[in-house]
Scaffold this active site. Sequence first.
Site, PDB file in Angstrom:
ATOM      1  N   ASP A   1      -1.825 -13.361  -1.215  1.00 35.58           N
ATOM      2  CA  ASP A   1      -2.323 -12.240  -2.012  1.00 35.58           C
ATOM      3  C   ASP A   1      -3.817 -12.100  -1.732  1.00 35.58           C
ATOM      4  OD1 ASP A   1      -0.946 -10.744  -4.668  1.00 35.58           O
ATOM      5  OD2 ASP A   1      -3.141 -10.631  -4.576  1.00 35.58           O
ATOM      6  N   SER A   2      -4.341 -10.880  -1.933  1.00 35.09           N
ATOM      7  CA  SER A   2      -5.776 -10.690  -1.701  1.00 35.09           C
ATOM      8  C   SER A   2      -6.586 -10.986  -2.959  1.00 35.09           C
ATOM      9  CB  SER A   2      -6.040  -9.255  -1.233  1.00 35.09           C
ATOM     10  OG  SER A   2      -5.557  -8.354  -2.201  1.00 35.09           O
TER      11      SER A   2
ATOM     12  N   ASN B   1      -5.841 -10.565   3.265  1.00 38.06           N
ATOM     13  CA  ASN B   1      -5.285  -9.219   3.362  1.00 38.06           C
ATOM     14  C   ASN B   1      -3.944  -9.346   4.085  1.00 38.06           C
ATOM     15  OD1 ASN B   1      -4.523  -6.689   4.527  1.00 38.06           O
ATOM     16  ND2 ASN B   1      -6.604  -5.973   4.126  1.00 38.06           N
ATOM     17  N   ALA B   2      -2.892  -8.903   3.430  1.00 35.10           N
ATOM     18  CA  ALA B   2      -1.546  -9.116   3.961  1.00 35.10           C
ATOM     19  C   ALA B   2      -1.354  -8.482   5.331  1.00 35.10           C
ATOM     20  CB  ALA B   2      -0.523  -8.562   2.983  1.00 35.10           C
TER      21      ALA B   2
ATOM     22  N   CYS C   1       7.558   0.059  -4.951  1.00 38.37           N
ATOM     23  CA  CYS C   1       7.505   0.534  -6.337  1.00 38.37           C
ATOM     24  C   CYS C   1       6.897   1.929  -6.400  1.00 38.37           C
ATOM     25  CB  CYS C   1       6.732  -0.445  -7.219  1.00 38.37           C
ATOM     26  SG  CYS C   1       5.066  -0.756  -6.650  1.00 38.37           S
TER      27      CYS C   1
HETATM   28  N1  SAH Z   1       5.271  -9.862  -6.137  1.00 36.89           N
HETATM   29  C1  SAH Z   1       4.460  -9.832  -7.333  1.00 36.89           C
HETATM   30  C2  SAH Z   1       3.854  -8.495  -7.631  1.00 36.89           C
HETATM   31  C3  SAH Z   1       3.024  -7.906  -6.540  1.00 36.89           C
HETATM   32  S1  SAH Z   1       1.968  -6.630  -7.077  1.00 36.89           S
HETATM   33  C4  SAH Z   1       5.266 -10.306  -8.519  1.00 36.89           C
HETATM   34  O1  SAH Z   1       6.501 -10.317  -8.436  1.00 36.89           O
HETATM   35  O2  SAH Z   1       4.686 -10.644  -9.534  1.00 36.89           O
HETATM   36  C5  SAH Z   1       1.014  -6.361  -5.662  1.00 36.89           C
HETATM   37  C6  SAH Z   1       0.053  -7.470  -5.338  1.00 36.89           C
HETATM   38  O3  SAH Z   1      -0.538  -7.149  -4.086  1.00 36.89           O
HETATM   39  C7  SAH Z   1      -1.095  -7.681  -6.298  1.00 36.89           C
HETATM   40  O4  SAH Z   1      -1.111  -9.015  -6.712  1.00 36.89           O
HETATM   41  C8  SAH Z   1      -2.369  -7.371  -5.476  1.00 36.89           C
HETATM   42  O5  SAH Z   1      -3.430  -8.266  -5.770  1.00 36.89           O
HETATM   43  C9  SAH Z   1      -1.881  -7.605  -4.078  1.00 36.89           C
HETATM   44  N2  SAH Z   1      -2.528  -6.854  -3.001  1.00 36.89           N
HETATM   45  C10 SAH Z   1      -2.916  -5.559  -2.987  1.00 36.89           C
HETATM   46  N3  SAH Z   1      -3.357  -5.204  -1.763  1.00 36.89           N
HETATM   47  C11 SAH Z   1      -3.245  -6.314  -0.984  1.00 36.89           C
HETATM   48  C12 SAH Z   1      -3.506  -6.591   0.393  1.00 36.89           C
HETATM   49  N4  SAH Z   1      -3.981  -5.645   1.219  1.00 36.89           N
HETATM   50  N5  SAH Z   1      -3.251  -7.827   0.870  1.00 36.89           N
HETATM   51  C13 SAH Z   1      -2.764  -8.794   0.057  1.00 36.89           C
HETATM   52  N6  SAH Z   1      -2.476  -8.574  -1.250  1.00 36.89           N
HETATM   53  C14 SAH Z   1      -2.712  -7.359  -1.757  1.00 36.89           C
END
Ligand code: SAH
Length: 387
Positions: free
Chosen positions: A244-245, A270-271, A331
């Site tokens: 996660d970022s 960053n994913a 989502c």
């Molecule tokens: N899978 C989680 C919910 C994910 S919500 C659950 O079940 O609880 C989306 C997540 O993506 C958030 O935590 C946000 O911090 C993260 N995020 C947003 N942009 C991102 C990126 N570019 N790289 C990594 N994480 C990111």
Amino acid sequence: MPVVKVSRRGANRLKDGHVWVYRSDIVDANGIAPGALVAVTDDRDKPLGTALYSSASQIAIRMLSTGAVHDLSALLRKRIQEAVAYRKRIVHDTDAYRIVFSEADFLPGLIVDCYNDLLSLQVLTQAMDTEVVRQAVLAELAQSLKPQSVIERVDPRVRELEQLPERSSSLLQGEKTSTVFTMNGVRFQHDALEGQKTGAFLDQRENYAAAAQYARGEALDVFCYHGGFALHLAQQCSKVTGVDSSRPALEVADRNAELNGRAVEWIEANAFDLLRDYASAGQQYDTIVLDPPAFAKSKSNLETALRGYKELNLRALRMLRPGGILVTCSCSYHVSSTDFLQIVTQAAQDTHRTVRLLESRGQAKDHPILLAVPETAYFKCLIMSAS
Ligand code: SAH
């Protein structure tokens, strides 16, 4: 009661069971106060029911009833009781779930989430922000659910769009602001005034359990937040990595791993960058979860969103070992199930993998989908096996 007249198109929409009328379909709403309870008529003055009015939103009317409403507080209290009763019938294996889901519970503009002994409330419209409504909602929640505390989570952008005065997230009742909740036997730390949304992504609860049924080997949970998927996968997998970022999100994820006696590796990154680097380095996994934030916040950025989903799914499929499991989510309401399946299909074609769809899923049942209100169905979760 003030009267709002709607166009024929608006009236037809309501006759089909939808609950919104857009501002462009309002014929006359002169001088109506923000958040007022209004009688709705068609352009020939035929009554269509009772609604809540917003002077700011593009959604000018949110219907409450097809009949007359004489006692708003009593109606809201009854709707909350019905929402609670519905959850009692359909929600299992959790003490964290959504109790009120706005339109889907005929309480438009109100969200209430339960986290064990705490309630988190979100107000999304002018009408739900009025004092009389707040009092009725709080009184019924206290009586029906007897929580230790009720916390209001404020989304400043929503208040700005609804032209509501600024307000901070705060305790409305009680003193307790943190707790531990359990879903599918997995425990989570909850700090009611921290984190994203109302604290957790409760709409994923049933998908966590479904994913855990197929997960095995080495797993990667991309966009892991507090570790919802990662901790469920850890029940089956030999090694789990969460990405996660957000550092604060990963700190909670780490505490959650400890709470459950699980070892999970958390990576702050960053994913998109991480998947690109891992894929080109030849890194492989047996199970990958993709659960990004909503890429398409409106119709206007649909194309960019679809490109984002394509890239993620493409890289994930490249990194899956034969027989591997991909759990991929969206989502974004504006990305339809058909669009999403098509994007994933294209990604599969580009990687020359044979992909079998194991399950096509949506949001958990405590986020009901009203057939007449397509906007209540926003979540897509595909579970697949790639040979
Ligand atoms: N899978 C989680 C919910 C994910 S919500 C659950 O079940 O609880 C989306 C997540 O993506 C958030 O935590 C946000 O911090 C993260 N995020 C947003 N942009 C991102 C990126 N570019 N790289 C990594 N994480 C990111």
